[in-house]
Design a protein around this motif. Structure first.
Motif, mmCIF file in Angstrom:
data_model
loop_
_atom_site.group_PDB
_atom_site.id
_atom_site.type_symbol
_atom_site.label_atom_id
_atom_site.label_comp_id
_atom_site.label_asym_id
_atom_site.label_seq_id
_atom_site.Cartn_x
_atom_site.Cartn_y
_atom_site.Cartn_z
ATOM 1 N N VAL A 154 5.037 13.698 -0.926
ATOM 2 C CA VAL A 154 5.727 12.413 -0.840
ATOM 3 C C VAL A 154 4.732 11.266 -0.972
ATOM 4 O O VAL A 154 3.559 11.384 -0.608
ATOM 5 N N THR A 155 5.228 10.161 -1.509
ATOM 6 C CA THR A 155 4.483 8.913 -1.514
ATOM 7 C C THR A 155 5.240 7.917 -0.654
ATOM 8 O O THR A 155 6.388 7.582 -0.941
ATOM 9 N N MET A 156 4.614 7.492 0.449
ATOM 10 C CA MET A 156 5.238 6.561 1.374
ATOM 11 C C MET A 156 4.629 5.177 1.157
ATOM 12 O O MET A 156 3.412 5.023 1.109
ATOM 13 N N ILE A 157 5.502 4.192 1.030
ATOM 14 C CA ILE A 157 5.083 2.824 0.761
ATOM 15 C C ILE A 157 5.301 1.993 2.019
ATOM 16 O O ILE A 157 6.348 2.076 2.663
ATOM 17 N N GLY A 158 4.287 1.215 2.392
ATOM 18 C CA GLY A 158 4.415 0.399 3.594
ATOM 19 C C GLY A 158 3.099 -0.255 3.962
ATOM 20 O O GLY A 158 2.168 -0.331 3.150
ATOM 21 N N ASP A 159 3.006 -0.687 5.203
ATOM 22 C CA ASP A 159 1.806 -1.331 5.722
ATOM 23 C C ASP A 159 0.760 -0.274 6.061
ATOM 24 O O ASP A 159 1.055 0.703 6.756
ATOM 25 N N VAL A 160 -0.457 -0.437 5.595
ATOM 26 C CA VAL A 160 -1.484 0.586 5.757
ATOM 27 C C VAL A 160 -1.777 0.880 7.224
ATOM 28 O O VAL A 160 -2.061 2.019 7.604
ATOM 29 N N LYS A 161 -1.693 -0.132 8.099
ATOM 30 C CA LYS A 161 -1.969 0.101 9.510
ATOM 31 C C LYS A 161 -0.900 0.987 10.145
ATOM 32 O O LYS A 161 -1.177 1.704 11.115
ATOM 33 N N SER A 162 0.307 0.958 9.595
ATOM 34 C CA SER A 162 1.389 1.758 10.150
ATOM 35 C C SER A 162 1.184 3.243 9.922
ATOM 36 O O SER A 162 1.679 4.068 10.688
ATOM 37 N N PHE A 163 0.468 3.595 8.854
ATOM 38 C CA PHE A 163 0.240 5.014 8.579
ATOM 39 C C PHE A 163 -0.486 5.685 9.744
ATOM 40 O O PHE A 163 -0.143 6.788 10.160
ATOM 41 N N GLN A 164 -1.509 5.018 10.255
ATOM 42 C CA GLN A 164 -2.265 5.582 11.370
ATOM 43 C C GLN A 164 -1.418 5.625 12.641
ATOM 44 O O GLN A 164 -1.465 6.595 13.397
ATOM 45 N N PHE A 180 8.674 2.520 6.544
ATOM 46 C CA PHE A 180 8.222 3.150 5.304
ATOM 47 C C PHE A 180 9.409 3.362 4.380
ATOM 48 O O PHE A 180 10.551 3.523 4.820
ATOM 49 N N ILE A 181 9.137 3.411 3.091
ATOM 50 C CA ILE A 181 10.124 3.876 2.129
ATOM 51 C C ILE A 181 9.465 4.923 1.239
ATOM 52 O O ILE A 181 8.250 4.922 1.029
ATOM 53 N N PHE A 182 10.294 5.863 0.735
ATOM 54 C CA PHE A 182 9.807 6.888 -0.171
ATOM 55 C C PHE A 182 9.798 6.365 -1.601
ATOM 56 O O PHE A 182 10.712 5.647 -2.013
ATOM 57 N N ASP A 183 8.786 6.762 -2.361
ATOM 58 C CA ASP A 183 8.830 6.602 -3.810
ATOM 59 C C ASP A 183 9.390 7.917 -4.352
ATOM 60 O O ASP A 183 8.742 8.961 -4.271
ATOM 61 N N THR A 184 10.591 7.887 -4.859
ATOM 62 C CA THR A 184 11.258 9.108 -5.302
ATOM 63 C C THR A 184 11.064 9.337 -6.791
ATOM 64 O O THR A 184 10.759 8.396 -7.534
ATOM 65 N N PRO A 185 11.234 10.587 -7.288
ATOM 66 C CA PRO A 185 11.633 11.762 -6.516
ATOM 67 C C PRO A 185 10.471 12.372 -5.742
ATOM 68 O O PRO A 185 9.310 12.150 -6.078
ATOM 69 N N ARG A 236 0.829 -1.199 0.000
ATOM 70 C CA ARG A 236 0.000 0.000 0.000
ATOM 71 C C ARG A 236 0.869 1.256 0.000
ATOM 72 O O ARG A 236 2.058 1.217 0.302
ATOM 73 N N TYR A 237 0.229 2.361 -0.352
ATOM 74 C CA TYR A 237 0.941 3.634 -0.304
ATOM 75 C C TYR A 237 0.036 4.698 0.302
ATOM 76 O O TYR A 237 -1.198 4.580 0.308
ATOM 77 N N ALA A 238 0.667 5.723 0.820
ATOM 78 C CA ALA A 238 -0.037 6.918 1.279
ATOM 79 C C ALA A 238 0.664 8.114 0.648
ATOM 80 O O ALA A 238 1.869 8.302 0.838
ATOM 81 N N LYS A 239 -0.087 8.902 -0.088
ATOM 82 C CA LYS A 239 0.459 10.121 -0.682
ATOM 83 C C LYS A 239 0.051 11.295 0.196
ATOM 84 O O LYS A 239 -1.131 11.476 0.498
ATOM 85 N N CYS A 240 1.027 12.076 0.625
ATOM 86 C CA CYS A 240 0.727 13.173 1.526
ATOM 87 C C CYS A 240 1.666 14.338 1.262
ATOM 88 O O CYS A 240 2.644 14.217 0.518
ATOM 89 N N ILE A 241 1.359 15.468 1.882
ATOM 90 C CA ILE A 241 2.218 16.642 1.801
ATOM 91 C C ILE A 241 2.791 16.904 3.186
ATOM 92 O O ILE A 241 2.054 16.978 4.175
ATOM 93 N N THR A 278 -4.721 7.247 -0.443
ATOM 94 C CA THR A 278 -4.051 5.972 -0.207
ATOM 95 C C THR A 278 -4.541 4.985 -1.255
ATOM 96 O O THR A 278 -5.578 5.193 -1.892
ATOM 97 N N GLY A 279 -3.811 3.895 -1.406
ATOM 98 C CA GLY A 279 -4.231 2.893 -2.372
ATOM 99 C C GLY A 279 -3.185 1.809 -2.525
ATOM 100 O O GLY A 279 -2.188 1.764 -1.795
ATOM 101 N N SER A 280 -3.420 0.914 -3.477
ATOM 102 C CA SER A 280 -2.449 -0.133 -3.793
ATOM 103 C C SER A 280 -1.324 0.476 -4.614
ATOM 104 O O SER A 280 -1.576 1.247 -5.546
ATOM 105 N N TYR A 281 -0.099 0.118 -4.275
ATOM 106 C CA TYR A 281 1.056 0.742 -4.928
ATOM 107 C C TYR A 281 1.419 0.025 -6.217
ATOM 108 O O TYR A 281 1.498 -1.204 -6.269
#
Length: 216
Positions: free
Chosen positions: A119-129, A103-108, A2-7, A146-149
Motif C-alpha cells: 500500500v501507499t499511504m498519503i498524509g503527514d509524514v509525522k503521522s506515520f511514526q 491517511f488515504i490510500f493510493d489505489t489500487p 508525503r507518502y509512505a509505501k509499505c507492506i 517514503t517521499g514526496s507524493y
C-alpha cells in the motif's frame, strides 16, 4: 504532501476470514484491491480484482455468514468483485487507524506473492511514526520507502498481473507493436518459454483490460 509505501503483513489468520479463504484457494488469485471502505456500522465494503475460477469464488462468498452481499463482473477469468462483509476486529482496527491519522490510500493496492498487501499511504509524514503503535495485534507494517507524493503515472500498468506485465514488456521490447510489426506471437513465446497461442491469449486480455479504461 508525503507518502509512505509499505507492506501490510498479517499473521496466519489473514486480514479477514473471507479474504483468508479466498487466498487459500488454489484456483483463485487475488490480483488487486481497488478500494476498501469502513462504513459507519463497522461493516466493510471492498472492490477486488481476481483471476481464476468464478464458480469457486461464488461458492466461498455464498457459504460465508460474514458476507452480507456481493456482485461479480468481468470477462473470461478476470473477476471484479464488490463484497460487503461483516466486520473483523483487526481490519476494523487497521482502517480506523488510517482514519484517525487522516491517511488515504493510493489505489489500487497490490497483493504480494507472500500474502501481504502493498500500500501507499498519503498524509503527514509525522503521522506515520505516531500511527505505528496503533497497528492492531497480528498485523505488521514493513516500511519500504517514503517521499514526496506525485500521482502514479503507471496506474493502468499496475492493474496487470505479474505475468501479464512480463508478456507486455517483452512484446514491446521485441517490437510487436512497431509499425510494421517486427515479431510474431511465436517469437515472443520462444523468448518466454511458452506457446504463441498463450502469448496471443494474454495480449488480447491485456488489450481488453487497458483499452476498456482508455476509451470513454
Amino acid at each position: 504532501m508525503r507518502y509512505a509505501k509499505c507492506i501490510i503483513i498479517p499473521d496466519d489468520e489473514g486480514l479477514h476470514p473471507v479474504d483468508r479463504r479466498i487466498e487459500a484457494h488454489p484456483d483463485i488469485s487475488r490480483d488487486l484491491l481497488h478500494n476498501v471502505n469502513l462504513l459507519a456500522d463497522e461493516t466493510i465494503v471492498t472492490l477486488y480484482q481476481f483471476t481464476g475460477d468464478r464458480d469457486a469464488l461464488k461458492s466461498i462468498l455464498e457459504d460465508s455468514s460474514r458476507v452480507r452481499k456481493y456482485q461479480l463482473s468481468g470477462v473470461d477469468d478476470v473477476i471484479h468483485a464488490y463484497i460487503h462483509v461483516e466486520a473483523d476486529d483487526r481490519l476494523v482496527g487497521l482502517l480506523s487507524m488510517l482514519t484517525k491519522f487522516e491517511f488515504i490510500f493510493d489505489t489500487p493496492l497490490e497483493f504480494t506473492r507472500r500474502g501481504g498487501l502493498c500500500v501507499t499511504m498519503i498524509g503527514d509524514v509525522k503521522s506515520f511514526q505516531k500511527a505505528v503503535p496503533d497497528v492492531p495485534d497480528g498485523i505488521r507494517l514493513k516500511l519500504l520507502k517514503t517521499g514526496s507524493y506525485e500521482p502514479d503515472t503507471d496506474r493502468l500498468y499496475s492493474q496487470l498481473t505479474d505475468r501479464q506485465q512480463e508478456i507486455l514488456r517483452t512484446a514491446v521490447d521485441m517490437g510487436y507493436y512497431d509499425v510494421p510489426r517486427a515479431v510474431t506471437h511465436d517469437d515472443i513465446g520462444e523468448e518466454l518459454g511458452c506457446t504463441g497461442g498463450t502469448v496471443g491469449g494474454h495480449l488480447r486480455k491485456i488489450e481488453s483490460k487497458l483499452l476498456s479504461q482508455v476509451v470513454p
